[in-house]
Design an enzyme around this catalytic site. Structure first.
Site: not given
Length: 252
Positions: A47, A67, A159, A163, A194
């Site tokens: 992370d 990442v 987003y 995705k 989350t």
């Protein structure tokens, strides 16, 4: 011979495997790291958040990783090659949605940031793991996409774009490496409890919930259970699949 009931009760489903999980500090990524460790894997939990989250399992080792950074992935590859020498499972769970902007007002700064994490991060992870494992053994890659990669909603164009790209990247890699022992699948979570969802506007979450046939929010552990299946040898004939875990949202 064990019955299926005895097998399910006793088998460690990914025993002895080496797993890399991104976005593993919290949320879906953490749930994935924990279930894989519980089922016998040695997990490298990655992370961008620098502090070790203090996992309960000694089988989880934390490593800071951005990442979107090619050099960070190269450093991880070097550590893997110097250590276990292989990656059996890669879970690309890192993802962000810092802006809800649509096409008319999204900034290129926000667009580039989201694509860097959600799309380029997945590419770099797949590149790292596949390069290590080509010709050396089997590899299962599970990419965390979203229902918003398959269907449209309002706003969040960056987003949605990122995705959607993850879904087609998954299919491309699945076909490319199908005969070389590398399986690549994607999970499409719906509304999941989350940190990222909790900070969204309540009206946005309520709208998604109202369109979810099961009428409830999902849990990170429910996504992790799907990841475990796809990562395990139980899914040995599954590649290029998109598994929606969304309470029926995309069935409509």
């Amino acid at each position: 011979m064990l019955t299926i009931e005895e097998w399910v009760g006793t088998a460690m489903r990914v025993e002895g495997k080496v797993a890399v999980v991104t976005g593993a500090h919290r949320g879906i990524g953490r749930a994935c790291a924990e279930i894989l460790a519980r089922e016998g894997a040695q997990v490298i939990a990655c992370d961008i958040l620098a502090d070790d989250p203090g996992y309960d399992s000694a089988a989880i080792r934390f490593r800071r990783l951005d990442v979107g950074s090619e050099s960070d992935w190269q450093a991880l590859a070097g550590a893997i090659e110097a250590g276990p020498g292989r990656v059996d499972i890669l879970v690309n769970a890192a993802g962000i949605a810092p802006t809800k902007a649509g096409a008319h007002d999204v900034t290129l700064t926000d667009w580039d940031h989201i694509v860097r994490v959600n799309q380029t991060g997945v590419l770099l992870g797949m590149r790292m793991a596949s390069a290590i494992m080509l010709g050396k053994g089997s590899l299962s890659i599970v990419n965390i996409s979203s229902i918003w990669g398959q269907v449209g909603g309002t706003g969040q164009i960056a987003y949605h774009a990122s995705k959607g790209a993850v879904i087609n990247m998954t299919r491309n890699a699945a076909v490319t490496y199908a005969k070389q022992g590398i399986r690549v699948n994607a999970i499409l979570p719906g509304l999941i409890d989350t940190e990222m969802v909790r900070i969204q506007p309540p009206a946005m979450n309520a709208a998604t919930l109202s369109l979810t046939p099961m009428g409830r929010i999902g849990l990170p552990e429910e996504i992790a259970a799907g990841v475990l299946f796809l990562a395990s040898d139980e899914a040995s004939f599954v590649t290029g699949a998109t598994l929606a875990i969304d309470g029926g949202f995309t069935a409509q």
